[in-house]
Design an enzyme around this catalytic site. Structure first.
Site, short mmCIF file in Angstrom:
data_model
loop_
_atom_site.label_atom_id
_atom_site.label_comp_id
_atom_site.label_asym_id
_atom_site.label_seq_id
_atom_site.Cartn_x
_atom_site.Cartn_y
_atom_site.Cartn_z
N GLU A 84 0.90 -1.04 -0.05
CA GLU A 84 -0.02 -0.06 -0.02
C GLU A 84 0.86 1.39 -0.18
O GLU A 84 0.12 2.50 0.18
CB GLU A 84 -1.08 -0.02 1.16
N GLU A 86 -7.05 -7.74 -1.50
CA GLU A 86 -7.53 -7.52 -0.04
C GLU A 86 -8.76 -7.10 0.05
O GLU A 86 -9.10 -6.17 -0.71
CB GLU A 86 -6.65 -6.48 0.53
#
Ligand code: NAG
Ligand code: NAG
Ligand code: NAG
Ligand code: NAG
Ligand code: NAG
Ligand code: NAG
Length: 916
Positions: A494, A591
């Site tokens: 991320e 995710e």
């Protein structure tokens, strides 16, 4: 241990031969002299209880075992095990209580703020001291330390993920004292921040985590300073093996085995790379023998090893006439490995031998245009076959890695394949996992998407930081690249999106600086090393990322969440999870998730009665995600009645249950949506080829996104995963009053099934109607609609039922027999359902060999039937299901011996109707 354990790091190459005579426990130290052709030369017990094993030209003296530990002021002194850490040592000796108990993560912060010294006295036998070179090998030091031997500093460490070796040839004596003086990781990271010329956000975690600051300045498990599912325990200690190795002439530092397929020649080769420490000043001529018995390979060649720890490459060509059984992911075939033995021989008497299993498979990341959709595909081909990745995300299995024993790994990874998964993403905020972890994944067919250990932060790029990252990456690539299970290297978690969306609100005059840092660290440094050292697997720069599009945009895409490219992460707690319209339709969902609480028996172990309410300080304290408990209840209240049992403890337990019901149903619906999108393009989006929900496992007993609780107990979600990930599955949804059922198949050949669709009224076990279709074709590796009917029509032909008083149940038939488990479709929120009765389920338990049969008899249709045997470890064949037959059998597979009596005593059955 043994022939198959050897991959690339040396401590796995001891071949403890069966029947090798061990000396009597009290016998004096004796060491056998090197004998040609025998690689296990001695296994000897010293008076300290330290084992020596030796192989090839090296003698190995383990320093594992008991060490003395003291704090900086010497006010606390104790003995502790190595590998281990100071927290588990303190807890094992009763100096502190269970660190996971209640609020102890905060109460024990002093441990990580103090500084600990590990020391050990040991005798080194003359046979070791007599060799030319003696090194100290530290497989893992956590984290900042100064190591001295006999009061002389031999070196310093500052990276938990690196392997450190130090030359101690001139320092060793017969009697020795090794001392490892740790610094507080928390203080050191803060110091590094202070020394740095500009801030590197985020400085601190959110207050709700009770964590520590500046973790991005230290190469230590990033979650050890706290995470939104885990406590802050930035421990100190020796977390992997530590040993002394001594040798003459040459020594093998690393060896790796990577099979490569040459498409042009249609031929496999195995590339064996080794790194030696050569003690001669001239290149060393050696004979290399490579044997793969099952493939009739017995190759000898002469080569020279150059001094300077350069990579020596040996290429073994596999005969073109050989039939090779490939390595396949779980569900696609077997995981055949071939035994390979390699010997490096110098002057006939100095022999280094290594043995391993090699696995043949290819991996490609396919990013190419798709008809009817802008952007590019993003999927993996293994051995040329497109594979939908089904699985979850792996976090460290414990705050203290020495608690992650073989049994714990076995249960977790076995639970992965038992839930029909074929992949895991080893997430970048934890640790590069143990050799055993990857070996088990090789054997189970679990594909690993391997992040490098950087997560949710910006990182510095000063010289010292890049140097230590380079060592870390080189070590990990050499250690891990032989594993077929690893199919993707990924730069970070991320951090691309953190810059793209300015998560840390950095001022605009600073953003160029952070972009430059990003490119320096992940692209120039890490990607550079991966391309140089292992180009047999795809490298992606971040997760989420847009793949090739990210590259075109200078490695930082404007929108890394773009559904037309790469992978995405998606979380949405505010919207109703039953509404499929809220979900993105990405190429790959790496995710997504919803939180739930662990079961009461898991919480019970770390709490007291005053903690047992949803609003207690304890319930608040264990929730590390801002507003997490409220978000769960909001999602629960979309579709279920508030638990209203007058008994407060029962109400708490019902609440825990409802959070699991909510989570299981939400992730089921979202994952079914992704699987339906596998071969579809809708509104220009689709071709989804991966669903890895967040997260598989837990680090402690607390609410989190996991499907397996701390301790290994399956949450309801994990049982659902077993079904929604099964190779052939069905799922339903509604679009504008039309009810659809889809079929999906990951099988490699076409199959035919019939579909049975039934409607039940909530208050009756007799279906009001049933329709069975003709044979339907399920094409290989495909998804598509298999049933369509308007809801009013369906209800009208089924005895004029209504949305509120009925439910749809459907299942497949293969050769007219039920195939797989049944699925269901709710026609209304369950809080509005009419006629739902308390089912008064009775259960009989019987034993059939090592399996227990639970026979359930119900008086009415019951949603979310949950069987809980509390702390008896094991798993059921199915759980949390909709019960619509009067009698059903469920099987219990215990992980440790148990009895019918114990199961009866422990069993609790909960259904939705029991919570209000
Ligand atoms: C920070 O800088 C000071 C002064 O140069 C130095 O003494 C200290 O060791 C540095 N701290 C760390 C953690 O590198
Ligand atoms: C294989 O063949 C192609 C086309 O002939 C060529 O471009 C490529 O370099 C070859 N690859 C190898 C590994 O020899
Ligand atoms: C390999 O070949 C050598 C001679 O070339 C022979 O001595 C040895 O026994 C062979 N090993 C095996 C395992 O076949
Ligand atoms: C396969 O080929 C190798 C040489 O390329 C030869 O030595 C071997 O005998 C062959 N094996 C079979 C089963 O034909
Ligand atoms: C950015 O601006 C802030 C205040 O406006 C200043 O303190 C900082 O030094 C600037 N940074 C750079 C890299 O120019
Ligand atoms: C909960 O914690 C708060 C703040 O720490 C404290 O004031 C309060 O007494 C605690 N409540 C209970 C019931 O322990």
């Amino acid at each position: 241990m043994g022939m198959h354990g050897a991959i690339s790091s040396l401590h796995h190459v001891f071949h403890i031969l069966p029947g090798f005579p061990l000396p009597a426990p009290n016998s004096r130290t004796s060491l056998q002299i090197l004998v040609r052709g025998c690689f296990l030369l001695g296994l000897v017990q010293l008076s300290f209880g330290t084992f020596i094993a030796s192989y090839g030209t090296a003698q190995v003296f383990s320093l594992n075992g008991l060490w003395d530990i003291r704090n900086a002021e010497s006010s606390i002194k104790l003995e502790g095990h190595v590998p281990g850490c100071v927290h588990t040592a303190l807890s094992a000796r009763g100096v502190i209580k269970d660190p996971y108990y209640r609020f102890n993560d905060v109460a024990y912060k002093w441990i990580a703020h103090d500084e600990w010294i590990y020391s050990k006295a040991f005798k080194l036998p003359p046979e070791i001291r007599g060799l030319q070179k003696i090194i100290l090998v530290c497989e893992g030091i956590d984290t900042v330390s100064a190591i001295s031997l006999n009061s002389i500093l031999v070196g310093k460490t500052d990276n938990m993920f690196s392997r450190y070796t130090f030359d101690i040839s001139k320092l060793v004596a017969e009697e020795n004292l090794i001392e490892i003086k740790f610094e507080s990781a928390v203080r050191w990271a803060k110091d590094k921040r202070t020394n740095h010329s500009y801030p590197i956000p985020p400085a601190c975690p959110p207050d709700v985590q009770n964590g520590e600051c500046h973790v991005n300045f230290i190469r230590k498990a990033q979650c050890s300073f706290s995470w939104d599912w885990g406590p802050s325990f930035p421990s100190q200690g020796i977390w992997k093996d530590i040993k002394i190795e001594a040798y003459n002439v040459f020594h093998l530092d690393y060896i790796s085995y990577v099979p490569v397929f040459d498409k042009n020649a249609s031929q496999w080769t195995v590339v064996i790379e080794s790194v030696f420490d050569v003690l001669t000043s001239n290149p060393l001529p050696v004979l290399v023998e490579t044997i793969i018995p099952a493939l009739q390979i017995n190759q000898s060649l002469e080569l020279t090893i150059n001094p300077g720890r350069k990579v020596t490459e040996v290429i073994v060509k596999i005969h073109q006439n050989s039939t090779i059984d490939l390595w396949w992911p779980n569900g696609y075939g077997s995981q055949t490995g071939y035994e390979l033995i390699v010997r490096f021989i110098y002057e006939k008497q100095y022999i280094i031998e290594n043995a391993t299993k090699v696995y043949f498979r290819t991996v490609e990341l396919v990013e190419e245009p798709i008809d009817g959709s802008l952007g590019l595909s993003f999927y993996l081909k293994i051995n040329g076959i497109p594979i939908f990745l089904k699985g979850s995300n792996w976090i460290p299995a414990d705050s203290f890695q020495d608690n992650v024993n073989s049994n714990k790994l076995q249960i977790l990874l076995q639970s992965v394949v038992e839930a029909s998964m074929n992949s895991l993403r080893v997430w970048g905020g934890g640790v590069y996992e143990s050799d055993e972890f990857y070996r088990r994944c090789d054997e189970l067919g679990i594909m690993i998407w391997q992040d490098f250990m950087f997560a949710c932060a910006l990182y510095p790029t000063d010289g010292w930081f890049l140097d230590t990252v380079r060592e870390e990456v080189i070590h990990q690539l050499r250690r891990l690249k032989s594993h077929p299970s690893i199919i993707v290297w990924s730069g970070n978690n991320e951090n691309e999106v953190a810059i793209a969306q300015n998560w840390f609100a950095v001022p605009s005059n600073m953003s160029d600086l952070y972009v430059k840092d990003y490119l320096t660290l992940y692209i120039k440094t890490i990607r550079g090393l991966v391309l140089e050292m292992d180009d047999t697997r795809p490298f992606i720069s971040s997760s989420p990322t847009n793949g090739k599009e990210t590259v075109l945009e200078g490695w930082l895409a404007k929108n890394p969440y773009d559904q037309h490219y790469g992978d995405i992460h998606y979380y949405n707690y505010a919207s109703d999870c039953w509404d499929w319209r809220i979900y993105p339709r990405p190429r790959f969902a790496s995710e997504y998730g919803f939180q739930s609480w662990p079961s009461f028996s898991t919480i019970y172990a770390v709490s007291v009665p005053e903690d047992w309410s949803y609003k207690s300080n304890f319930s608040l304290h264990r929730q590390h995600h801002n507003f997490g408990n409220e978000q769960m209840m909001n999602q629960v209240e979309f579709h279920y009645k508030k638990p209203s049992n007058s008994d407060a403890l029962q109400q708490f337990q019902d609440t825990l249950y409802l959070t699991q019901v909510m989570q299981a149903q939400c992730i089921k619906l979202q994952t079914e949506f992704y699987r339906r999108s596998m071969t579809e393009i809708v509104g220009g989006l689709g071709h989804t080829m991966g669903a890895l929900y967040w997260q598989l496992n837990d680090i402690w007993q607390a609410p989190s996104w996991s499907s397996i609780e701390y301790g290994g107990k399956w949450k309801m979600l994990h049982y659902y995963a077993k079904n929604f990930f099964s190779p052939v599955a069905t799922s339903s949804y509604e679009d504008r009053e039309i009810f659809y059922i889809y079929g999906v198949s990951d099988l490699q050949e076409d199959n035919h099934f019939k579909l049975a669709v039934r409607v039940y009224k909530w208050d009756s076990l007799v279906p009001v109607c049933e329709r069975v279709t003709e044979e339907l074709r399920f094409p290989a590796g495909s998804s598509g609609p298999i049933y369509k009917e308007s809801v009013p029509e369906l209800l009208g032909r089924c005895a004029n039922t209504t949305r509120l008083d009925s439910v749809v149940v459907f299942y497949l038939l293969h050769k007219d027999l039920p195939y797989g488990v049944q699925n269901w479709h709710f026609l209304s929120s369950l809080k509005d359902a009419k006629g739902l009765l308390k089912p008064n389920i009775t259960v009989w338990i019987t034993q059939e060999n090592s399996v227990y049969v639970f026979t359930l008899v119900t008086c009415s249709v019951a949603p979310f039937v949950w069987l809980d045997v509390c702390d008896i470890p094991g798993r059921f064949s199915n759980n949390g299901f909709l019960l619509a037959e009067e009698q059903t059998n469920v099987y219990f597979y215990p992980w440790r011996p148990t009895t019918v009596e114990d199961l009866k005593k422990s069993l609790r059955v909960t259904t939705l109707r029991d919570t209000y």
